[in-house]
Design an enzyme around this catalytic site. Structure first.
Site, mmCIF file in Angstrom:
data_model
loop_
_atom_site.group_PDB
_atom_site.id
_atom_site.type_symbol
_atom_site.label_atom_id
_atom_site.label_comp_id
_atom_site.label_asym_id
_atom_site.label_seq_id
_atom_site.Cartn_x
_atom_site.Cartn_y
_atom_site.Cartn_z
ATOM 1 N N GLU A 1 0.778 -1.239 0.000
ATOM 2 C CA GLU A 1 0.000 0.000 0.000
ATOM 3 C C GLU A 1 0.810 1.290 0.000
ATOM 4 O O GLU A 1 0.339 2.304 -0.516
ATOM 5 C CB GLU A 1 -0.944 0.004 1.219
ATOM 6 C CG GLU A 1 -2.020 -1.059 1.183
ATOM 7 C CD GLU A 1 -2.978 -0.867 0.023
ATOM 8 O OE1 GLU A 1 -3.472 0.255 -0.156
ATOM 9 O OE2 GLU A 1 -3.215 -1.842 -0.715
ATOM 10 N N SER B 1 -39.134 -21.670 -27.031
ATOM 11 C CA SER B 1 -40.124 -20.911 -27.812
ATOM 12 C C SER B 1 -40.512 -19.577 -27.188
ATOM 13 O O SER B 1 -41.334 -18.850 -27.766
ATOM 14 C CB SER B 1 -41.378 -21.757 -28.022
ATOM 15 O OG SER B 1 -41.095 -22.843 -28.878
#
Length: 767
Positions: free
Chosen positions: A134, A409
């Site tokens: 960091e 469908s």
């Protein structure tokens, strides 16, 4: 000298003797030409000429710098180190039902997820891993990173309010512990000033200790002690170098680096861990020999289970979190402890009805069978109810929003809407004989049943594959695909992409039979567009989110877009109502006792089955599939039915849910059909049309260019269903995580229809 003694004037254009042409006499500049010299007639240096051009911008920048210094000095004098913010004291975020009062869940139990440690309890190697990840200048910087601040200011000038650059460990600690999380230049300035002051009044060890006790590591863990247990099941004092590097990596972005979240996160974590370990070597905190001994990732434990994600509501809470991250750009840390009050669109009565309908319909002994349900309000996109599964903690894959199933469908209404857009009436007749050959593709109806020449309305009601494939050939498969996307089906997936898109959505001739694999929520939203008269809304769960800590007051999207005309929607709905009328595959939906429009759907080998139906106020889709260790399997021998189809269990779930969900909704009808294209229908002759011959516009086969797809298999066992006239849909293999089959497209024949994929003659399953 008298005029008589003056020399005669020289002719024009001739230079004076001894002076080149075009040059003025000494000491006499040519008219209109600058001398190019400074005082005393000397030519200024190049540096002075440049200075004349840059001096005023320089003075302006110098003035701005001076003002900036003054501003910083004033800010430093006026900004004091505040008391710890509300976020540091950890406020839980709460999710409510649509009434805004009934609590659904708490996103995380933050008060139980923090336990401070002293720095001496954290191995030095773990401390160095965090610093290497960091802020490698932590021990030498004054609490801020000047280069990072410059980047942040540059972002602000460009209008980018996501000021994430320039954060040292001290700044991150200040932001988390003292300030709010709003992403503004003012907050960034306060962060910088307080960080400098904290660096002067606290030792580096004190800052690092407080940072390690307040940072969020993911998995609901705040502070390194809780994180150590959440990832490795041990106290921080027992962490190895590799384990410390993992924790140092995940704190940067838990959703990107937690290895429990999937393969992508594991790859990301390995890269981040390598970056951390190599940084420790660079800084002299780890020898190259010790670094070489660390290969791969250390084993982590399974994430702890939280009550917030348990049961059926866990899928909703997880989806709410995803929506907050996507729309508000919030981090997991901010969501978990930001004191959010989230009012969802979920109606509690409807949600309870959805859960009960699935539990009552799907047999408990139906192994590996899953159902998803999504109910969307037409016109505004509110998700009224959603069933993703029985227990999120047991199976976090949502059958409503994440699992994908071939649509069968359910795609036929999109082809009908596309035909209407081209002026083709729903009463236009097409050949319904079976089989039908299209180049190298053979399409059959259920049981190879022939229907003669029937209207598109009847073809939809009975889900006749050959009719709709012939229609798709005439209008072009691209039109069907574009209409589906316009209605709300996500666009096709690009190479390597699986989220926010539709797998298998293409322009092949059989796309009308539902070869694409959408999510249940996608289909519900697309049908909601039809029910809303062609107005498409954005489906959403968050109606409102507020937080005093984060400075948020957000309302969900309400705007709509016109996907197609209301006339197209009206005629499409008219044909979809035929599906729920006597003779239609979804006739049982009429038991609801109010006007209903819908469509059944069944994919190849009955591996997925659907029913999606709408009333004017609600669009509901139900999809079912069987998944065995990631492989789709046929839905056979369930609830006494040989093979499931759309008009069996999905329709039963839909009907039971709708009977409860619409109990307090007024009965409304659909708009009258507009009759698009009716004037173009040819007057029938007294001679009956042949049964087996299709009209010329629908039966012209594409060129016989051959393409290939993997062969498919089908079952010919007749399904025992309440409705005797279903049809089959030919599709590729569906399932919750299918890989779309590789297909190639033939050159388009006359009329612009893409050539179909080559397949053996196979009878597709019930529609």
């Amino acid at each position: 000298m008298s005029s008589q003694n003056r020399p005669p004037a020289r002719p024009s254009g001739r230079p004076a003797a001894g002076r080149p042409a075009g040059r003025p006499a000494a000491g006499r500049p040519a008219a209109g030409r600058p001398t190019g010299k400074g005082r005393g007639g000397k030519k200024p240096s190049r540096g002075r000429r440049i200075w004349r051009w840059v001096r005023w911008p320089f003075y302006a920048l110098l003035t701005l710098f001076a003002l900036g210094c003054v501003g910083i000095a004033v800010a430093y004098a006026r900004i004091d180190v505040p008391q710890p913010n509300q976020l540091a004291l950890a406020q839980a975020s709460i999710v409510y039902y649509a009434d805004g009062r009934t609590e659904m869940a708490r996103i995380s139990d933050v008060n139980a997820n923090r336990e401070d440690v002293t720095l001496k309890d954290v191995p030095v190697t773990v401390q160095h891993a965090v610093i290497a990840a960091e802020d490698r200048s932590f021990y030498s910087n004054p609490g801020i990173d000047v280069k990072g601040i410059a980047r942040a200011v540059y972002d602000a000038v460009r209008g980018n309010d996501t000021l994430s650059g320039g954060s040292t460990i001290t700044q991150q600690y200040v932001k988390n512990y003292f300030l709010t999380q709003d992403k503004t230049l003012t907050r960034k300035l306060n962060e910088i000033v307080i960080a400098v002051k904290i660096d002067k009044t606290h030792s580096k060890d004190e800052i690092l200790q407080d940072y390690l006790n307040t940072i969020y590591f993911g998995r609901g863990a705040y502070g390194i002690k809780t994180a150590s247990r959440a990832y490795f099941g041990k106290d921080p004092s027992q962490l190895t170098v590799a384990e410390g590097a993992v924790l140092a990596s995940v704190l940067n972005a838990p959703s990107l680096y937690d290895p429990a979240l999937g393969q992508e996160q594991q790859v990301n974590l390995q890269r981040r861990v390598d970056y951390v370990l190599d940084g420790m070597v660079t800084e002299g905190w780890l020898s190259q020999a010790d670094r070489a001994k660390i290969t791969g990732l250390p084993k982590t434990v399974s994430p702890p289970k939280t009550k917030a994600l348990s049961g059926t509501n866990g899928y909703i809470v997880a989806a709410v979190r995803d929506e907050l991250k996507a729309r508000l750009k919030l981090s997991d840390d901010e969501i978990d402890r930001g004191g959010l009050r989230v009012t969802t669109t979920i109606d509690r009565t409807a949600q309870d009805a959805a859960v009960k309908a699935v539990q009552d319909t799907v047999p408990s002994d139906a192994k590996d069978v899953y159902a998803g349900l999504a109910a969307v309000r037409p016109g505004d996109g509110s998700i009224v109810a959603m069933y993703g599964g029985a227990d999120y903690l047991t199976r976090p894959l949502s059958s409503a929003t994440q699992a994908v199933m071939q649509a069968g469908s359910t795609f036929k209404p999109f082809a009908l809407a596309a035909a209407l857009q081209q002026g083709i009436s729903e009463n236009t007749r097409f050949d319904g004989s079976s089989p039908a050959i299209f180049g190298t593709t053979t399409v059959e109806n259920e049981f190879n049943e022939g229907f003669g020449r029937i209207t598109l309305r009847t073809g939809l009601a009975k889900s006749v594959n050959t009719v709709y494939t012939r229609l798709n050939e005439q209008i072009g498969p691209k039109s069907t695909r574009e209409m589906a996307v316009a209605a709300g089906i996500p666009a096709p997936c690009a190479a390597g992409r699986t989220n926010g898109c539709t797998q298998g959505l293409d322009d092949t001739l059989t796309n009308v039979l539902g070869t694409a694999s959408p999510h249940v929520l996608d289909v519900a939203n697309a049908y909601a567009t039809i029910a809303a008269g062609g107005k498409r809304a954005t489906p959403h769960l968050v109606a409102r989110a507020t937080s005093d800590v984060l400075g948020i007051d957000y309302s969900g999207p309400k705007e709509t877009q016109t996907a197609f005309s209301s006339e197209i929607a009206a005629d499409t709905l008219d044909a979809m109502q035929a599906v729920t009328e006597p003779g239609g595959t979804g006739v049982r939906a009429s038991d609801l006792g109010r006007p209903v429009a819908g469509k059944t759907g069944t994919s190849e080998s009955h591996k997925s089955v659907w029913f999606t139906g709408v009333v004017p106020q609600l669009s509901v889709s139900v999809g079912m599939y069987r998944d065995v260790n990631g492989t789709p399997q046929p839905l056979e021998n369930i609830a006494g039915i040989n093979e499931l189809s759309g008009n069996s269990l999905p329709l039963s779930i839909w009907l039971q849910f709708m009977q409860a969900a619409t109990q307090n909704l007024p009965v409304q009808g659909f708009p009258q059909r507009a009759g698009i294209g009716d004037d173009k229908i040819a007057t029938p002759t007294t001679t009956a049309p042949p049964v087996t011959q299709a009209p010329s516009t629908a039966t012209t086969a594409p060129p016989s260019t051959t393409t290939t797809v993997p062969p498919t298999t089908t079952s010919t066992t007749r399904t025992q269903q309440p409705t005797p006239t279903p049809t089959r849909t030919r599709t590729r293999t569906p399932g919750p995580t299918p890989t779309p089959s590789a297909t190639s497209t033939t050159p388009a024949p006359a009329g612009g229809v893409a050539g179909p994929a080559a397949t053996p003659t196979t009878p597709p399953p019930a529609g």
